[in-house]
Design a protein around this motif. Structure first.
Motif, PDB file in Angstrom:
ATOM      1  N   GLY A   1      -0.925   5.610  -1.774  1.00 10.03           N
ATOM      2  CA  GLY A   1      -1.578   5.465  -3.068  1.00 10.03           C
ATOM      3  C   GLY A   1      -0.707   4.752  -4.090  1.00 10.03           C
ATOM      4  N   THR A   2      -1.262   4.645  -5.280  1.00  8.93           N
ATOM      5  CA  THR A   2      -0.584   3.958  -6.384  1.00  8.93           C
ATOM      6  C   THR A   2      -0.354   4.933  -7.528  1.00  8.93           C
ATOM      7  N   ALA A   3       0.837   4.866  -8.110  1.00 10.42           N
ATOM      8  CA  ALA A   3       1.164   5.673  -9.282  1.00 10.42           C
ATOM      9  C   ALA A   3       1.402   4.746 -10.463  1.00 10.42           C
ATOM     10  N   VAL A   4       0.761   5.065 -11.587  1.00 14.50           N
ATOM     11  CA  VAL A   4       0.931   4.284 -12.814  1.00 14.50           C
ATOM     12  C   VAL A   4       1.647   5.157 -13.832  1.00 14.50           C
ATOM     13  N   PHE A   5       2.790   4.681 -14.317  1.00 16.64           N
ATOM     14  CA  PHE A   5       3.592   5.427 -15.287  1.00 16.64           C
ATOM     15  C   PHE A   5       3.575   4.666 -16.612  1.00 16.64           C
ATOM     16  N   LEU A   6       3.045   5.303 -17.653  1.00 14.37           N
ATOM     17  CA  LEU A   6       3.002   4.671 -18.967  1.00 14.37           C
ATOM     18  C   LEU A   6       4.336   4.880 -19.686  1.00 14.37           C
ATOM     19  N   THR A   7       4.848   3.832 -20.286  1.00 16.64           N
ATOM     20  CA  THR A   7       6.110   3.916 -21.008  1.00 16.64           C
ATOM     21  C   THR A   7       6.125   2.881 -22.123  1.00 16.64           C
ATOM     22  N   SER A   8       6.896   3.162 -23.163  1.00 17.99           N
ATOM     23  CA  SER A   8       7.012   2.204 -24.268  1.00 17.99           C
ATOM     24  C   SER A   8       8.143   1.211 -24.042  1.00 17.99           C
ATOM     25  N   ASP A   9       9.068   1.532 -23.096  1.00 17.62           N
ATOM     26  CA  ASP A   9      10.200   0.648 -22.810  1.00 17.62           C
ATOM     27  C   ASP A   9      10.283   0.403 -21.308  1.00 17.62           C
ATOM     28  N   PRO A  10       9.845  -0.752 -20.822  1.00 17.10           N
ATOM     29  CA  PRO A  10       9.785  -1.001 -19.377  1.00 17.10           C
ATOM     30  C   PRO A  10      11.151  -1.186 -18.723  1.00 17.10           C
TER      31      PRO A  10
ATOM     32  N   ASN B   1       4.167   1.588  -7.152  1.00 13.48           N
ATOM     33  CA  ASN B   1       4.420   2.187  -8.469  1.00 13.48           C
ATOM     34  C   ASN B   1       4.359   1.100  -9.545  1.00 13.48           C
ATOM     35  N   ILE B   2       3.551   1.371 -10.560  1.00 12.49           N
ATOM     36  CA  ILE B   2       3.370   0.433 -11.662  1.00 12.49           C
ATOM     37  C   ILE B   2       3.970   1.032 -12.925  1.00 12.49           C
ATOM     38  N   ILE B   3       4.935   0.326 -13.504  1.00 13.92           N
ATOM     39  CA  ILE B   3       5.499   0.724 -14.801  1.00 13.92           C
ATOM     40  C   ILE B   3       4.696  -0.021 -15.859  1.00 13.92           C
ATOM     41  N   LEU B   4       3.845   0.709 -16.564  1.00 12.65           N
ATOM     42  CA  LEU B   4       2.875   0.089 -17.471  1.00 12.65           C
ATOM     43  C   LEU B   4       3.308   0.245 -18.930  1.00 12.65           C
TER      44      LEU B   4
ATOM     45  N   VAL C   1      -2.695  -9.549 -19.489  1.00  9.21           N
ATOM     46  CA  VAL C   1      -1.864  -8.858 -18.503  1.00  9.21           C
ATOM     47  C   VAL C   1      -0.710  -9.752 -18.059  1.00  9.21           C
ATOM     48  N   LEU C   2       0.506  -9.221 -18.113  1.00 12.79           N
ATOM     49  CA  LEU C   2       1.701  -9.901 -17.614  1.00 12.79           C
ATOM     50  C   LEU C   2       2.283  -9.072 -16.474  1.00 12.79           C
ATOM     51  N   ILE C   3       2.401  -9.667 -15.292  1.00 14.92           N
ATOM     52  CA  ILE C   3       2.836  -8.949 -14.080  1.00 14.92           C
ATOM     53  C   ILE C   3       4.229  -9.428 -13.695  1.00 14.92           C
ATOM     54  N   GLU C   4       5.121  -8.460 -13.441  1.00 17.33           N
ATOM     55  CA  GLU C   4       6.497  -8.791 -13.062  1.00 17.33           C
ATOM     56  C   GLU C   4       6.924  -7.911 -11.874  1.00 17.33           C
ATOM     57  N   PRO C   5       6.964  -8.439 -10.657  1.00 13.84           N
ATOM     58  CA  PRO C   5       7.449  -7.647  -9.519  1.00 13.84           C
ATOM     59  C   PRO C   5       8.935  -7.308  -9.704  1.00 13.84           C
ATOM     60  N   VAL C   6       9.286  -6.056  -9.388  1.00 16.54           N
ATOM     61  CA  VAL C   6      10.675  -5.606  -9.538  1.00 16.54           C
ATOM     62  C   VAL C   6      11.318  -5.362  -8.173  1.00 16.54           C
ATOM     63  N   SER C   7      10.548  -4.747  -7.277  1.00 20.18           N
ATOM     64  CA  SER C   7      11.039  -4.487  -5.922  1.00 20.18           C
ATOM     65  C   SER C   7       9.827  -4.357  -5.010  1.00 20.18           C
ATOM     66  N   GLU C   8      10.066  -3.927  -3.782  1.00 21.39           N
ATOM     67  CA  GLU C   8       8.960  -3.791  -2.828  1.00 21.39           C
ATOM     68  C   GLU C   8       7.935  -2.778  -3.302  1.00 21.39           C
TER      69      GLU C   8
ATOM     70  N   LYS D   1      -2.654  -5.102  -5.846  1.00 19.68           N
ATOM     71  CA  LYS D   1      -3.484  -4.195  -5.058  1.00 19.68           C
ATOM     72  C   LYS D   1      -3.696  -2.919  -5.860  1.00 19.68           C
ATOM     73  N   PHE D   2      -4.948  -2.658  -6.179  1.00 18.83           N
ATOM     74  CA  PHE D   2      -5.240  -1.543  -7.060  1.00 18.83           C
ATOM     75  C   PHE D   2      -6.628  -1.000  -6.764  1.00 18.83           C
ATOM     76  N   ASP D   3      -6.688   0.314  -6.567  1.00 16.57           N
ATOM     77  CA  ASP D   3      -7.957   1.012  -6.362  1.00 16.57           C
ATOM     78  C   ASP D   3      -7.926   2.255  -7.233  1.00 16.57           C
ATOM     79  N   ILE D   4      -8.824   2.327  -8.193  1.00 16.68           N
ATOM     80  CA  ILE D   4      -8.816   3.424  -9.154  1.00 16.68           C
ATOM     81  C   ILE D   4      -8.931   4.780  -8.473  1.00 16.68           C
ATOM     82  N   MET D   5      -9.620   4.847  -7.311  1.00 21.05           N
ATOM     83  CA  MET D   5      -9.837   6.128  -6.638  1.00 21.05           C
ATOM     84  C   MET D   5      -8.603   6.606  -5.872  1.00 21.05           C
ATOM     85  N   SER D   6      -7.641   5.727  -5.661  1.00 18.20           N
ATOM     86  CA  SER D   6      -6.414   6.158  -4.974  1.00 18.20           C
ATOM     87  C   SER D   6      -5.195   5.993  -5.886  1.00 18.20           C
TER      88      SER D   6
END
Length: 629
Positions: free
Chosen positions: A482-491, A512-515, A531-538, A568-573
């Motif tokens: 699955g995917t985890a989205v973590f909201l933060t003010s400082d990425p 894991n998405i740092i949002l 939306v601005l996307i920046e890959p950090v690692s695998e 890759k994103f599925d709201i249900m997972s």
């Protein structure tokens, strides 16, 4: 001056006249009810013994007509409507433009924005109170026995007006334009009927009468100037509602309908008092013959309800702007239209405004007494708008500062003159908007400062995201699908919710998405730039979502845009991890004792991030943390 394209642009649209009709109902609802009380109050201030001379009538009329021309036509219609922020207007839009242009020297600009926003709420509370009261008071002319029912009926109408807000303005707005158009036509015809009987009153157009009146009446002249300003209350709505209707529709409505109707009505009231001095008790309703008085009161009541509706929805809009510019905590925002994001309902704001309006009605009891409190809030806002407009014309449009000052300084002088005149009424009720503005400024400054301190304290225990990722790659935890989205003010730093998940659950999601959500100084951010996307690692990526201060911060819609870009994103997972902070008072933080209590109270009553960012509640995991401020 250069102007941007968009809703505020000068290009005519196919629905130009339809938009102009709509602007008559929303933009001009407030200023359109001013004839109910403005001329009456100015005459009473001119001579409180009930006897006015011809020159005094001419002087008051001249001041009203030239105030409408200079402030509304010249300042707002011809100049300020051109200083838009990507099609949006209003003092906070000006502040956002000026803040971007000033850079590090923007503290003064931010302070002006806070003052303007705080004063606006004073206007938002007084307008429904004085408008509805002045309309219902017309029933006393039909029979004096109605006097005891003025206050109860006003309270009932105000409660009904605020109770109807939750259903949204979409259906109601359809009727605003036509009803208000009928109102303006009625005012014009009623005024013209008396003007033709006393055509000499048109001499009041000569500004010499107004200047001589002020020169001969000393302090009384300044009091009259404060009452005259009641004729232009609502002018700020021309600029605030720029994004809703556009520049050309607002200008057309003013030049061809509103201004002529107002001028004819005021001249008609002057002609009536000239022929019948006793009519100065209530010159607006005396324009109508007895058999038309009841229909006139009904139409006036509808017009005042519309005026109240316009300023209430304006309060919703400016509150949302203030939240997204960081001056207010998150409050619940309900969208009442699928087609128009600007049509919103805010329960906390609505309830607070209703209590404020009812308090004013029950304390002041009459439109005469409320008129003393009205002008200060509006004149203060206009002064701030003039200063911010000068900065924008100078810094954003790159005019020579002397040229920019030559354009705006005369209007600032006029605004300051009206402000000074209204300040004479502080002890008679003018204290109310000042106290309210001071309280709101305290709230906004405390929230802004407390949020900054909270962010600084949160960073002290944070771990750089790159360091955490390197550690996880050396000693990987158990990986779950699955995917985890973590909201933060400082990425750049690992969110507290991520650290707690690793510490207590000892697992890491496969993706894991740092949002981070960012609000800009623009009113709207287009979908292609959101939306601005920046890959950090695998397993990690950073996503930054950009919203304008007029945009609804819809996180699922933003992630859908990211999916179109290849994420890759599925709201249900997907699970959304949010940090719920428990704030405790500390020492040496920069907040005083009362600010500690206020900030903690605001934090506890802030709207839940899940609802504010429109995240499905079934997909949210909250992690608690405790911080001292």
């Amino acid at each position: 001056m250069q102007t941007s394209s968009g809703p505020g642009g000068a290009k005519a649209s196919p629905g130009l006249w339809t938009l102009a009709l709509g602007s008559i109902g929303v933009v001009y609802g407030d200023i359109g009810t001013s004839p109910l009380y403005a001329f009456r109050e100015a005459l009473h201030q001119a001579n409180d013994d009930g006897i006015v001379t011809t020159l005094e009538i001419y002087g008051v009329l001249s001041l009203i007509l030239w105030a409408l021309f200079l402030i509304v036509t010249c300042k707002y219609v011809l100049i300020l409507l051109r200083t838009d922020n990507n099609g949006e207007g209003g003092s906070l839009s000006l502040m956002a433009l000026a803040r971007s242009a000033m850079g590090p020297n923007a503290r003064f600009v931010v302070a002006l924005g806070i003052i303007a926003a705080a004063l606006f709420y004073g206007d938002a509370i007084i307008t429904p109170a004085i408008s509805v009261l002045s309309a219902i008071e017309g029933m006393k002319l039909i029979t004096a026995e109605f006097d005891p029912y003025v206050l109860p009926l006003t309270v009932v109408i105000i409660i009904a007006l605020f109770a109807a807000q939750s259903s949204g303005t979409a259906r109601m707005a359809t009727f605003f334009g036509p009803i208000t158009l009928v109102w303006f036509i009625t005012m014009a015809v009623a005024g013209l009927a008396h003007l033709v009987k006393q055509p000499q009153v048109i001499m009041a157009i000569n500004p010499v009468y107004g200047v001589e009146f002020l020169a001969q009446h000393g302090k009384a002249g300044r009091l009259v100037l404060g009452a005259v300003f009641l004729a232009v209350t609502g002018a700020e709505a021309l600029y605030t509602d720029l994004g809703h209707f556009g520049r050309d529709p607002i200008r057309l409505a003013w030049l061809f309908v509103v201004f002529p109707a107002l001028a004819l009505n005021y001249l008609g009231q002057g002609a009536l008092v000239l022929s019948n001095p006793e009519a100065m008790e209530n010159p607006f309703y005396r324009l109508f013959p007895g058999w038309l008085l009841i229909p006139a009161v009904i139409l006036a009541t509808l017009a005042t309800v519309i005026a109240g509706q316009a300023v209430i929805t304006g309060a919703y809009s400016i509150t949302r702007q203030a939240i997204q510019l960081g001056f207010f905590p998150r409050l619940e925002v309900r969208h009442t239209s699928e087609a128009h994001s600007g049509q919103i309902y805010m329960p906390q704001v609505n309830g607070s405004l209703m209590l404020g309006v009812l308090f004013l009605v029950l304390v002041f009891e009459s439109s005469d007494r409320l008129a003393n409190a009205y002008g200060i809030a509006v004149t203060g806002t206009m002064c701030v708008t003039a200063i911010l407009a000068f900065i924008v014309i100078w810094k954003v449009y790159r005019w020579n500062p002397i040229a920019a000052a030559a354009v705006m300084a005369p209007f600032l002088v006029i605004d300051l003159s009206f402000l000074g005149a209204n300040m004479l009424k502080v002890h008679e009720g003018g204290w109310m908007p000042l106290v309210l503005a001071a309280c709101l400024m305290g709230v906004m400054v405390t929230w802004k400062r407390g949020s900054r301190i909270l962010m600084e304290k949160s960073r002290k225990g944070e771990v750089p995201l790159t360091d955490l990722i390197a550690s996880l790659e050396r000693r990987p935890p158990h990986i779950v699908p699955g995917t985890a989205v973590f909201l933060t003010s400082d990425p750049d730093f690992a969110p507290a919710a991520l650290l707690h998940n690793l510490k207590h659950n000892k697992v890491l999601h496969e993706s894991n998405i740092i949002l981070t959500i960012v609000y800009g100084d623009r009113p709207h951010v287009p979908a292609e730039s959101r939306v601005l996307i920046e890959p950090v690692s695998e397993r990690f990526m950073r996503i930054t979502m950009k919203f304008g201060y007029m945009d609804a911060p819809n996180v699922p819609e933003g992630l859908a845009l990211a999916r179109k870009a290849g994420v890759k994103f599925d709201i249900m997972s997907t699970s959304f991890f949010l940090s719920r902070r428990s704030i405790k008072p500390g020492t040496g933080s920069g907040l005083t004792g009362w600010q500690h209590k206020l900030f903690i109270g605001l934090t506890r009553n802030a709207n839940d991030a899940t609802d504010f960012f429109m995240i499905p509640t079934s997909r949210v995991v909250e992690v608690g943390t405790q911080i001292t401020v």
